[in-house]
Design an enzyme around this catalytic site. Structure first.
Site, PDB file in Angstrom:
ATOM      1  N   ASP A   1     -15.771  -2.581  -4.476  1.00 47.25           N
ATOM      2  CA  ASP A   1     -15.839  -3.824  -3.709  1.00 47.25           C
ATOM      3  C   ASP A   1     -17.294  -4.273  -3.692  1.00 47.25           C
ATOM      4  O   ASP A   1     -18.209  -3.447  -3.781  1.00 47.25           O
ATOM      5  CB  ASP A   1     -15.334  -3.625  -2.268  1.00 47.25           C
ATOM      6  CG  ASP A   1     -14.903  -4.932  -1.620  1.00 47.25           C
ATOM      7  OD1 ASP A   1     -13.689  -5.197  -1.551  1.00 47.25           O
ATOM      8  OD2 ASP A   1     -15.787  -5.714  -1.180  1.00 47.25           O
ATOM      9  N   SER A   2     -17.509  -5.582  -3.562  1.00 45.46           N
ATOM     10  CA  SER A   2     -18.882  -6.082  -3.538  1.00 45.46           C
ATOM     11  C   SER A   2     -19.457  -6.087  -2.126  1.00 45.46           C
ATOM     12  O   SER A   2     -20.638  -6.370  -1.940  1.00 45.46           O
ATOM     13  CB  SER A   2     -18.929  -7.501  -4.119  1.00 45.46           C
ATOM     14  OG  SER A   2     -18.042  -8.324  -3.410  1.00 45.46           O
TER      15      SER A   2
ATOM     16  N   ARG B   1       0.839  -1.196   0.000  1.00 41.97           N
ATOM     17  CA  ARG B   1       0.000   0.000   0.000  1.00 41.97           C
ATOM     18  C   ARG B   1       0.883   1.258   0.000  1.00 41.97           C
ATOM     19  O   ARG B   1       0.588   2.250  -0.665  1.00 41.97           O
ATOM     20  CB  ARG B   1      -0.950  -0.018   1.208  1.00 41.97           C
ATOM     21  CG  ARG B   1      -2.071  -1.038   1.025  1.00 41.97           C
ATOM     22  CD  ARG B   1      -3.168  -0.884   2.064  1.00 41.97           C
ATOM     23  NE  ARG B   1      -2.773  -1.423   3.347  1.00 41.97           N
ATOM     24  CZ  ARG B   1      -3.209  -2.591   3.834  1.00 41.97           C
ATOM     25  NH1 ARG B   1      -4.070  -3.319   3.155  1.00 41.97           N
ATOM     26  NH2 ARG B   1      -2.807  -3.003   5.005  1.00 41.97           N
TER      27      ARG B   1
ATOM     28  N   CYS C   1      -3.280 -13.885  -3.844  1.00 44.05           N
ATOM     29  CA  CYS C   1      -2.987 -14.415  -2.510  1.00 44.05           C
ATOM     30  C   CYS C   1      -3.358 -15.897  -2.463  1.00 44.05           C
ATOM     31  O   CYS C   1      -3.584 -16.461  -1.395  1.00 44.05           O
ATOM     32  CB  CYS C   1      -3.715 -13.617  -1.428  1.00 44.05           C
ATOM     33  SG  CYS C   1      -5.492 -13.652  -1.585  1.00 44.05           S
TER      34      CYS C   1
HETATM   35  N1  SAH Z   1      -7.067  -4.668  -0.936  1.00 40.97           N
HETATM   36  C1  SAH Z   1      -7.715  -4.861   0.329  1.00 40.97           C
HETATM   37  C2  SAH Z   1      -7.981  -6.320   0.632  1.00 40.97           C
HETATM   38  C3  SAH Z   1      -8.810  -7.024  -0.431  1.00 40.97           C
HETATM   39  S1  SAH Z   1      -9.551  -8.499   0.147  1.00 40.97           S
HETATM   40  C4  SAH Z   1      -6.909  -4.196   1.435  1.00 40.97           C
HETATM   41  O1  SAH Z   1      -5.804  -3.697   1.155  1.00 40.97           O
HETATM   42  O2  SAH Z   1      -7.354  -4.172   2.566  1.00 40.97           O
HETATM   43  C5  SAH Z   1     -10.613  -8.913  -1.147  1.00 40.97           C
HETATM   44  C6  SAH Z   1     -11.874  -8.073  -1.251  1.00 40.97           C
HETATM   45  O3  SAH Z   1     -12.550  -8.480  -2.433  1.00 40.97           O
HETATM   46  C7  SAH Z   1     -12.889  -8.226  -0.138  1.00 40.97           C
HETATM   47  O4  SAH Z   1     -13.147  -6.968   0.407  1.00 40.97           O
HETATM   48  C8  SAH Z   1     -14.161  -8.779  -0.811  1.00 40.97           C
HETATM   49  O5  SAH Z   1     -15.346  -8.178  -0.303  1.00 40.97           O
HETATM   50  C9  SAH Z   1     -13.952  -8.354  -2.233  1.00 40.97           C
HETATM   51  N2  SAH Z   1     -14.576  -9.171  -3.288  1.00 40.97           N
HETATM   52  C10 SAH Z   1     -14.608 -10.518  -3.423  1.00 40.97           C
HETATM   53  N3  SAH Z   1     -15.141 -10.876  -4.610  1.00 40.97           N
HETATM   54  C11 SAH Z   1     -15.485  -9.730  -5.241  1.00 40.97           C
HETATM   55  C12 SAH Z   1     -16.052  -9.419  -6.529  1.00 40.97           C
HETATM   56  N4  SAH Z   1     -16.372 -10.396  -7.390  1.00 40.97           N
HETATM   57  N5  SAH Z   1     -16.232  -8.133  -6.848  1.00 40.97           N
HETATM   58  C13 SAH Z   1     -15.899  -7.140  -5.988  1.00 40.97           C
HETATM   59  N6  SAH Z   1     -15.319  -7.371  -4.779  1.00 40.97           N
HETATM   60  C14 SAH Z   1     -15.122  -8.637  -4.414  1.00 40.97           C
END
Ligand code: SAH
Length: 406
Positions: A249-250, A211, A340
Site C-alpha cells: 500500500d502507498s 476477505r 469499486c
Molecule cells: N483492501 C483494503 C481496502 C483497499 S482501499 C481492505 O480490505 O481494507 C484502497 C487502498 O489503496 C488504500 O489503502 C490506499 O492507500 C491505497 N492506494 C491508493 N493508490 C495506491 C497506489 N497507487 N499504490 C498503492 N496503494 C494505493
C-alpha cells in the site's frame, strides 16, 4: 409544504420507485423551500407522488423520502426508518456475530444521503445530501436510541458533500469515543479501526465476505495483496493458512495500523507476512523483474472512476494492474480482482479483465462473482447504487505446458 412539479413524463421513474429527481425533470417549484426542506412531488398532471428532500444546488435536485404522498416526514419517520435498517441486519443470519457492520446504506435503506457504520460500541455517520443534513439530529437521536452505542462520530468529510453545497463536518455527535484503539472482530480476526483518521468511516466493511472468501482459498499459497490498507485481506489469508503474504500500500499510516493488526492477532504467524510501502503500479513491475511468482493475488484498488466521465482513464488503470497481476501468477494461480468505481459496471469490468488476461496470454475462468456484503444492499429500483464488483479467477496451467515437438 412547497410543491415540486415534474415535467410531463418525468413521473415515470418516480413511479418505478427510483429515489432521485434530476434537475432536468423539475418543471417548477411552487412555494418556498430551503435546502433539505421536504417538498411534495407532483406529476405534470397534478398527481401527488410522494415526498422528497429539496436540494437546489445539486444535479440531483430532490431525493425521495417516501413514495406515499400521505406519510409525514418527521422525527417519527426517521425513528422508524433507522429502527428498520438496524433490525433487519440484526436478524440476518449472514451478519450474525459481526462487530463491524453497515447499519444504514443510504437509498437502499430508504434514507438517501445517510451512511451509518457500527464498530463495536461506536457508530460513525456520514451525511451526504441536503435532506440528510437537515434531519441529522433526528437520525443521530434515533441511532443512539436504537443501537445503544456509547458514541456516535461524524465523518461527513466525503467530497460528494460539495455537490450538495455542504461543507465538510467531523466530530463527536453523541457520547465519548472510547480511549485507546477501537478493535472489531471480523470472521475470527481482530482489526483496529481508526474512525477519526481512517478512510471513509474507518474501515472497508463492504469487503468482509470477500476477505473470508480469500481466507478459504489461501491455504498453502503464496499470496500478494495489493492496495492492502490496514491488512484486512492479508490477515484473513494468514488465518486461512497462506504460506506467505506480501502486502502493498502507498499509505504509511494504513501500514502502521496493519502492523498493529498483526500484533492484535498473536495466533497468526507474523513471520509469514511482509509489508511494502510502495506504489502498486511500480511494485508489480519490480516484482516481475525480480522473478517473483504468486499463487493468489488480491487487487482491491481505490475508486479509479468516481463517475462514468472518468471511465476511459480508469479502464486503462484497471487493465494495467490486472495485466501485471496475470503475469505474476504461477500456473493454476488465482486472481481476486475488484473495482469499486460507480462509473465502471460489472460487464465493462469483466471485459477489461478479459482484455488483460488475453494480453498476458493466459486462459482464465470465473470461479466466483463477488460483490459488497449484504449490509450494503442495492435497491432494485436504483441499480446505480451497485459500486463494488469483483471476480475470482483461476488461471489455467495451459500456458506453462511444454510445447510438443512430435
Ligand atoms: N483492501 C483494503 C481496502 C483497499 S482501499 C481492505 O480490505 O481494507 C484502497 C487502498 O489503496 C488504500 O489503502 C490506499 O492507500 C491505497 N492506494 C491508493 N493508490 C495506491 C497506489 N497507487 N499504490 C498503492 N496503494 C494505493
Amino acid at each position: 409544504m412547497a410543491r415540486l412539479y415534474l415535467h410531463l413524463g418525468k413521473e415515470r421513474s418516480v413511479l418505478r420507485r427510483h429515489p432521485w429527481i434530476f434537475a432536468g425533470s423539475v418543471e417548477r417549484l411552487e412555494g418556498r423551500a430551503r435546502p433539505g426542506d421536504t417538498v411534495e412531488v407532483v406529476s405534470a398532471g397534478g398527481r401527488a407522488l410522494g415526498r422528497a428532500a429539496w436540494s437546489p444546488v445539486s444535479q440531483i435536485r430532490a431525493r425521495m423520502w417516501t413514495f406515499d404522498a400521505g406519510t409525514p416526514v418527521d422525527h417519527a419517520f426517521f425513528k422508524r426508518r433507522v429502527a428498520e435498517a438496524v433490525a433487519w441486519r440484526a436478524a440476518h443470519p449472514g451478519l450474525a456475530g459481526q462487530d463491524g457492520m453497515r447499519l444504514i446504506h443510504g437509498e437502499a435503506d430508504g434514507l438517501p444521503g445517510v451512511i451509518a457504520d457500527r464498530y463495536g460500541p461506536v457508530a460513525v455517520v456520514q451525511f451526504t445530501s441536503a435532506g440528510a443534513e437537515k434531519w441529522r439530529e433526528a437520525i443521530v437521536a434515533a441511532l443512539a436510541a436504537v443501537t445503544g452505542c456509547a458514541a456516535i462520530y461524524e465523518r461527513s468529510d466525503s467530497e460528494v458533500r460539495r455537490l450538495e453545497g455542504l461543507e465538510p463536518r467531523t466530530g463527536c455527535l453523541f457520547g465519548v469515543l472510547p480511549a485507546g484503539p477501537l478493535l472489531i472482530g471480523e470472521n475470527g480476526v481482530r482489526m483496529e479501526v481508526d474512525v477519526v483518521g481512517g478512510h471513509k468511516t474507518g474501515f472497508y466493511l463492504d469487503q468482509r465476505d470477500n476477505r473470508l472468501c480469500t481466507s478459504r482459498l489461501a491455504a498453502g499459497r503464496r499470496v500478494l495483496n495489493c492496495f492492502c490498507y490496514t491488512g484486512g485481506f492479508s490477515l484473513q489469508a494468514l488465518a486461512g493458512g497462506a504460506q506467505s503474504v506480501l502486502s502493498i500500500d502507498s499509505s504509511g499510516p494504513a501500514l502502521e495500523i496493519a502492523a498493529r493488526n498483526l500484533a492484535h492477532n498473536p495466533r497468526l504467524d507474523a513471520g509469514r507476512a511482509r509489508w511494502r510501502e510502495d506504489d502498486v503500479f511500480a511494485a508489480l513491475r519490480a516484482l516481475k523483474n525480480a522473478g517473483e511468482r504468486f499463487d493468489l493475488i488480491v487487487l482491491d484498488p481505490p475508486k479509479f472512476a468516481p463517475s462514468a466521465a472518468h471511465a476511459a482513464r480508469a479502464a486503462r488503470a484497471y487493465k494495467d494492474i490486472n495485466l501485471c497481476a496475470f503475469r505474476l501468477l504461477a500456473p493454476g494461480g488465482m486472481l481476486m480482482t475488484y473495482s469499486c468505481s460507480g462509473g465502471i459496471g460489472q460487464e465493462m469490468f469483466q471485459k477489461i479483465v478479459a482484455g488483460a488476461a488475453s494480453d498476458a496470454g493466459v486462459d482464465a475462468s470465473i470461479l466466483y462473482r463477488l460483490s459488497a456484503a449484504p449490509d450494503h444492499p442495492v435497491g432494485l429500483a436504483a441499480p446505480e447504487g451497485e459500486y463494488l464488483k469483483g471476480l475470482a479467477l483461476r488461471v489455467s496451467s495451459a500456458a506453462a505446458e511444454p510445447v510438443r515437438t512430435d
